[in-house]
Design a protein around this motif. Structure first.
Motif, PDB file in Angstrom:
ATOM      1  N   SER A  25      23.282  28.349 -57.337  1.00 34.00           N
ATOM      2  CA  SER A  25      23.569  27.069 -57.931  1.00 34.00           C
ATOM      3  C   SER A  25      22.676  26.267 -57.808  1.00 34.00           C
ATOM      4  N   GLY A  26      22.911  24.891 -59.012  1.00 31.90           N
ATOM      5  CA  GLY A  26      21.849  24.419 -58.492  1.00 31.90           C
ATOM      6  C   GLY A  26      20.634  24.551 -58.844  1.00 31.90           C
ATOM      7  N   ASP A  27      19.710  25.569 -59.781  1.00 32.91           N
ATOM      8  CA  ASP A  27      18.775  26.629 -59.843  1.00 32.91           C
ATOM      9  C   ASP A  27      19.093  27.359 -61.011  1.00 32.91           C
ATOM     10  N   SER A  28      17.914  27.824 -61.333  1.00 31.64           N
ATOM     11  CA  SER A  28      18.123  28.812 -62.601  1.00 31.64           C
ATOM     12  C   SER A  28      17.389  29.725 -61.294  1.00 31.64           C
ATOM     13  N   ILE A  29      17.650  30.721 -62.099  1.00 30.79           N
ATOM     14  CA  ILE A  29      17.024  32.262 -61.173  1.00 30.79           C
ATOM     15  C   ILE A  29      15.598  32.636 -61.403  1.00 30.79           C
ATOM     16  N   THR A  30      15.578  32.464 -62.945  1.00 32.26           N
ATOM     17  CA  THR A  30      14.273  32.412 -63.629  1.00 32.26           C
ATOM     18  C   THR A  30      12.960  31.351 -63.548  1.00 32.26           C
ATOM     19  N   THR A  31      13.390  30.591 -62.297  1.00 33.47           N
ATOM     20  CA  THR A  31      12.248  29.663 -61.781  1.00 33.47           C
ATOM     21  C   THR A  31      11.485  30.097 -61.453  1.00 33.47           C
ATOM     22  N   ASN A  32      11.963  31.053 -60.152  1.00 34.15           N
ATOM     23  CA  ASN A  32      11.652  31.146 -58.889  1.00 34.15           C
ATOM     24  C   ASN A  32      11.667  32.979 -58.664  1.00 34.15           C
ATOM     25  N   TYR A  33      11.162  33.955 -57.530  1.00 29.60           N
ATOM     26  CA  TYR A  33      11.860  34.598 -56.283  1.00 29.60           C
ATOM     27  C   TYR A  33      12.666  34.583 -55.918  1.00 29.60           C
ATOM     28  N   PRO A  41      22.538  44.295 -36.252  1.00 35.17           N
ATOM     29  CA  PRO A  41      23.019  43.811 -34.734  1.00 35.17           C
ATOM     30  C   PRO A  41      21.998  44.223 -34.069  1.00 35.17           C
ATOM     31  N   GLY A  42      21.469  43.047 -32.756  1.00 41.06           N
ATOM     32  CA  GLY A  42      20.435  42.751 -31.879  1.00 41.06           C
ATOM     33  C   GLY A  42      19.492  42.833 -32.178  1.00 41.06           C
ATOM     34  N   LYS A  43      18.869  42.842 -33.962  1.00 45.68           N
ATOM     35  CA  LYS A  43      17.741  43.138 -33.921  1.00 45.68           C
ATOM     36  C   LYS A  43      17.263  41.757 -34.949  1.00 45.68           C
ATOM     37  N   GLY A  44      15.628  41.758 -35.669  1.00 45.42           N
ATOM     38  CA  GLY A  44      14.932  40.625 -35.724  1.00 45.42           C
ATOM     39  C   GLY A  44      15.836  40.653 -37.707  1.00 45.42           C
ATOM     40  N   LEU A  45      15.179  39.953 -38.056  1.00 42.72           N
ATOM     41  CA  LEU A  45      15.557  40.248 -39.750  1.00 42.72           C
ATOM     42  C   LEU A  45      14.475  41.254 -40.139  1.00 42.72           C
ATOM     43  N   GLN A  46      14.996  41.273 -41.676  1.00 40.22           N
ATOM     44  CA  GLN A  46      14.731  42.314 -41.770  1.00 40.22           C
ATOM     45  C   GLN A  46      14.681  42.530 -43.622  1.00 40.22           C
ATOM     46  N   TRP A  47      12.746  42.202 -43.738  1.00 38.22           N
ATOM     47  CA  TRP A  47      12.954  41.866 -45.555  1.00 38.22           C
ATOM     48  C   TRP A  47      13.247  43.011 -45.960  1.00 38.22           C
ATOM     49  N   ILE A  48      14.221  43.271 -47.626  1.00 40.25           N
ATOM     50  CA  ILE A  48      14.553  44.395 -48.015  1.00 40.25           C
ATOM     51  C   ILE A  48      13.437  44.494 -49.762  1.00 40.25           C
ATOM     52  N   GLY A  49      13.959  42.902 -50.072  1.00 38.45           N
ATOM     53  CA  GLY A  49      12.857  43.262 -51.359  1.00 38.45           C
ATOM     54  C   GLY A  49      13.401  41.873 -52.073  1.00 38.45           C
ATOM     55  N   PHE A  50      12.346  41.595 -53.349  1.00 40.24           N
ATOM     56  CA  PHE A  50      13.036  40.736 -53.797  1.00 40.24           C
ATOM     57  C   PHE A  50      12.449  40.755 -55.302  1.00 40.24           C
ATOM     58  N   ILE A  51      13.254  39.604 -56.331  1.00 40.40           N
ATOM     59  CA  ILE A  51      12.212  40.346 -57.586  1.00 40.40           C
ATOM     60  C   ILE A  51      12.842  38.868 -58.199  1.00 40.40           C
ATOM     61  N   TYR A  52      11.546  38.740 -59.674  1.00 44.56           N
ATOM     62  CA  TYR A  52      11.348  37.899 -60.275  1.00 44.56           C
ATOM     63  C   TYR A  52      12.046  38.259 -61.806  1.00 44.56           C
ATOM     64  N   PRO A  53      13.331  36.999 -61.816  1.00 45.97           N
ATOM     65  CA  PRO A  53      14.503  37.228 -62.851  1.00 45.97           C
ATOM     66  C   PRO A  53      13.416  37.624 -64.075  1.00 45.97           C
ATOM     67  N   THR A  54      12.548  36.501 -64.312  1.00 46.56           N
ATOM     68  CA  THR A  54      12.191  36.637 -66.002  1.00 46.56           C
ATOM     69  C   THR A  54      11.097  37.673 -65.909  1.00 46.56           C
ATOM     70  N   SER A  55      10.060  38.595 -65.571  1.00 43.79           N
ATOM     71  CA  SER A  55      10.017  39.740 -66.093  1.00 43.79           C
ATOM     72  C   SER A  55      10.604  41.054 -65.226  1.00 43.79           C
ATOM     73  N   GLY A  56      12.152  41.113 -64.118  1.00 42.75           N
ATOM     74  CA  GLY A  56      12.198  42.416 -64.210  1.00 42.75           C
ATOM     75  C   GLY A  56      11.163  42.756 -63.433  1.00 42.75           C
ATOM     76  N   ARG A  57      11.052  42.041 -62.359  1.00 40.70           N
ATOM     77  CA  ARG A  57       9.311  42.870 -61.871  1.00 40.70           C
ATOM     78  C   ARG A  57      10.277  42.609 -60.164  1.00 40.70           C
ATOM     79  N   THR A  58      10.396  44.049 -59.693  1.00 39.78           N
ATOM     80  CA  THR A  58      10.642  43.632 -58.276  1.00 39.78           C
ATOM     81  C   THR A  58       9.195  44.486 -56.792  1.00 39.78           C
ATOM     82  N   TRP A  59       9.833  43.885 -55.893  1.00 35.99           N
ATOM     83  CA  TRP A  59       9.179  44.170 -54.286  1.00 35.99           C
ATOM     84  C   TRP A  59      10.057  44.484 -53.619  1.00 35.99           C
ATOM     85  N   TYR A  60       9.648  45.498 -52.568  1.00 36.79           N
ATOM     86  CA  TYR A  60      10.533  46.332 -51.917  1.00 36.79           C
ATOM     87  C   TYR A  60       9.894  47.347 -50.351  1.00 36.79           C
ATOM     88  N   ASN A  61      10.754  47.345 -49.454  1.00 34.77           N
ATOM     89  CA  ASN A  61      10.753  47.121 -48.330  1.00 34.77           C
ATOM     90  C   ASN A  61      10.108  48.215 -48.023  1.00 34.77           C
TER      91      ASN A  61
END
Length: 118
Positions: A25-33, A41-61
Motif C-alpha cells: 500500500s502507498g505505492d504501485s508495484i508497477t513502478t518499482n522492483y 535463525p542465527g544467520k544473516g539476511l539472504q536475498w531470495i529474488g526480486f520481480i519487476y511486475p510491469t514486465s514480469g521479469r524476475t531475478w533469483y538467488n
C-alpha cells in the motif's frame, strides 16, 4: 506512506511448497522492483529474488536453484513467493521489501516466521 505486509502459513511440511504473499500500500508495484529476503535463525539476511511486475521479469538467488518463483498481481498490488521442495533449512523469517538499487531496500514488511517441520 509505503507499507508492505507478508501473509501466508507459518508452518510448512518438508517437500511441500512455501507460498507467501506481500500486499503493498502507498505505492504501485508497477513502478518499482520488489524483493523477497529471508533470515534463518542465527544467520544473516539472504536475498531470495526480486520481480519487476510491469514486465514480469524476475531475478533469483542461484543458491536456491530452480526452487524459487516470484509472481506479481498488479490488480491487487501484490507479489507472491513460491519456494518448492522445502526442507528444515528453509525455516526463516521471510521479508518482502521495495528495492532502491540492485541489492538495496528502503521499505520492508514486518516479516513472517515460516517453520518447515512435520
Amino acid at each position: 506512506q509505503v507499507q508492505l505486509q507478508e501473509s501466508g502459513p507459518g508452518l510448512v511440511k518438508p517437500s511441500e511448497t512455501l507460498s507467501l504473499t506481500c500486499t503493498v500500500s502507498g505505492d504501485s508495484i508497477t513502478t518499482n522492483y520488489w524483493s523477497w529476503i529471508r533470515q534463518p535463525p542465527g544467520k544473516g539476511l539472504q536475498w531470495i529474488g526480486f520481480i519487476y511486475p510491469t514486465s514480469g521479469r524476475t531475478w533469483y538467488n542461484a543458491t536456491l536453484g530452480s526452487r524459487t518463483s516470484i509472481s506479481g498481481d498488479t490488480s491487487k498490488n501484490q507479489f507472491t513467493l513460491h519456494l518448492n521442495s522445502v526442507t528444515p533449512e528453509d525455516t526463516a523469517v521471510y521479508y518482502c521489501a521495495r528495492n532502491r538499487g540492485w541489492f538495496q531496500w528502503d521499505y520492508w514488511g514486518q516479516g513472517t516466521q515460516v517453520t518447515v517441520s512435520l
